[in-house]
Design an enzyme around this catalytic site. Structure first.
Site, PDB file in Angstrom:
ATOM      1  N   THR A  15       0.803  -1.223   0.000  1.00 26.92           N
ATOM      2  CA  THR A  15       0.000   0.000   0.000  1.00 26.92           C
ATOM      3  C   THR A  15       0.834   1.270   0.000  1.00 26.92           C
ATOM      4  OG1 THR A  15      -1.675  -1.169   1.263  1.00 26.92           O
ATOM      5  CG2 THR A  15      -1.793   1.211   1.327  1.00 26.92           C
ATOM      6  N   ASP A  59       2.060  -7.507  -3.756  1.00 27.05           N
ATOM      7  CA  ASP A  59       1.305  -7.403  -2.509  1.00 27.05           C
ATOM      8  C   ASP A  59       1.997  -8.378  -1.561  1.00 27.05           C
ATOM      9  OD1 ASP A  59      -1.856  -6.731  -1.539  1.00 27.05           O
ATOM     10  OD2 ASP A  59      -0.854  -8.402  -0.543  1.00 27.05           O
TER      11      ASP A  59
HETATM   12  N1  ASP Z   1      -2.258  -6.004   1.281  1.00 24.67           N
HETATM   13  C1  ASP Z   1      -1.207  -5.042   1.483  1.00 24.67           C
HETATM   14  C2  ASP Z   1       0.112  -5.799   1.555  1.00 24.67           C
HETATM   15  O1  ASP Z   1       0.426  -6.355   2.560  1.00 24.67           O
HETATM   16  C3  ASP Z   1      -1.440  -4.244   2.705  1.00 24.67           C
HETATM   17  C4  ASP Z   1      -0.349  -3.260   2.997  1.00 24.67           C
HETATM   18  O2  ASP Z   1       0.427  -2.894   2.157  1.00 24.67           O
HETATM   19  O3  ASP Z   1      -0.249  -2.810   4.124  1.00 24.67           O
HETATM   20  O4  ASP Z   1       0.814  -5.829   0.578  1.00 24.67           O
END
Ligand code: ASP
Length: 342
Positions: A15, A59
């Site tokens: 994110t 991700d």
């Molecule tokens: N789904 C994302 C990830 O872990 C959430 C984040 O970036 O905090 O890549």
């Protein structure tokens, strides 16, 4: 003359690196090569920043040993030239990734600071800027020309933690991580205060990089009423080489004969079983209750107060290095990278 520290930013995905395309409203990846243009505050920091991004951003749910090795390769290639690293990853598996990296790098003498954010860097209310700016500040902080931090850490929401002590505790709060069994290494407020008594001291040995990670391991989480067939199937997975057993409380488990027999058969096959607690904090203490005495007597290894994230990383690392079954207990029950309190 004081040398300005060189910090390498490694962006793996997650994110934090997203910005909103206001025309389409969709989140898209941010180009970290332009980081100083997008976050001019970074110009105020006393460090030079170089960036490397994964060619395919991931991700963190897709993180795996393949990517841990990629991160370690980048660290190894740049280790002599830079003074510290900031690694951006998604938060979901950041504790797993950073714990693994802590084991893969022995005799580390430079800061490696993992961070990320709950809101994208382009969001109005983002937590990314503070996390990123302070992560850089920590990575660049030196005393008499040597870094203050000499280990793998995770910085999030005003706290610096030893990475292999952390766990993600919230999918929504800015305070997404905790280090339940170990105090923060630093806290950021008006001042950046380091908790000197808990910092790992620099060593004068050379960095050793370990890239072999055992794949055939499993985490078996107990729940009341777990069926024999379930435990049997898991412990009989072909080529299984190690088990993290998530037990209750201080390391307690059912006393059913079938359960103990299945564990014993596994240990007899020279497959180590590590007892870690499902509790957020506290330690395994086998023998304290009758419900853990048998585990101890059949040779289950104590994970003490290790997190599950760190336990699976440590087991995969020890087996990857080729540590024999007979020696796993001694090494597992000893703190190698500060992952255990005692
Ligand atoms: N789904 C994302 C990830 O872990 C959430 C984040 O970036 O905090 O890549």
């Amino acid at each position: 003359m004081i040398k300005i520290p060189n910090i390498l930013l490694i962006y793996t995905g997650g994110t934090i690196g997203m910005v909103k395309d206001y025309k389409t409203n969709a989140l898209k990846a941010f180009d970290f090569d332009q980081i100083k243009e997008k976050i001019p505050e970074l110009n105020l920091l006393d460090c030079n920043i170089k960036t490397i991004s994964f060619s395919k951003l991931i991700d963190s749910s897709n993180m795996s040993p393949k990517y841990w090795i990629k991160i370690v390769d980048i660290i190894e290639e740049n280790y002599e030239e830079v003074d510290g690293f900031v690694i951006l990853s998604g938060t979901d598996t950041m504790s797993y990734t950073s714990s693994a990296i802590s084991f893969m790098l022995e005799n580390l003498n430079k800061p490696i600071i993992f961070t990320g954010s709950q809101l994208p860097i382009g969001d109005l209310r983002t937590d990314a800027k503070e996390n990123l700016i302070t992560a850089f500040e920590i990575a660049a902080r030196q005393e008499n020309g040597t870094p203050i931090i000499n280990e793998v850490c995770l910085y999030f929401e005003y706290k610096l933690y030893r990475a292999n002590r952390t766990t993600k505790i919230s999918s929504e709060q800015f305070e997404a991580f905790q280090s339940p069994n170990f105090p923060p290494l630093a806290e950021s407020g008006v001042h950046l205060n380091f908790n000197d008594a808990y910092l790992r001291k620099e060593n004068n040995k050379g960095l050793i990089v370990r890239k072999k990670i055992e794949d055939n391991v499993v985490i078996l989480k107990l729940f009341p009423g777990i069926k024999e067939q379930v435990v049997k199937s898991i412990l009989n997975i072909p080529n299984l080489n190690g088990v993290i057993l998530e037990t209750y409380g201080s390391g307690n488990a059912p006393t059913n004969i079938w359960f103990i027999d299945l564990l014993k058969e596994t240990i007899d096959k020279k497959i180590p079983i590590i007892n870690v607690t499902q509790c957020l904090s506290g330690s395994v203490n086998m023998g304290y209750y009758e419900t853990s005495s048998e585990l101890q007597s059949i040779g289950v290894i104590s994970g003490k107060d290790i997190t599950t994230e760190s336990a699976i990383a440590k087991l995969r690392y020890l087996l990857g290095v080729g540590i024999l079954f007979e020696d796993i207990k001694e090494l597992f029950e000893k703190s190698l990278r500060g992952e255990l309190s005692y």
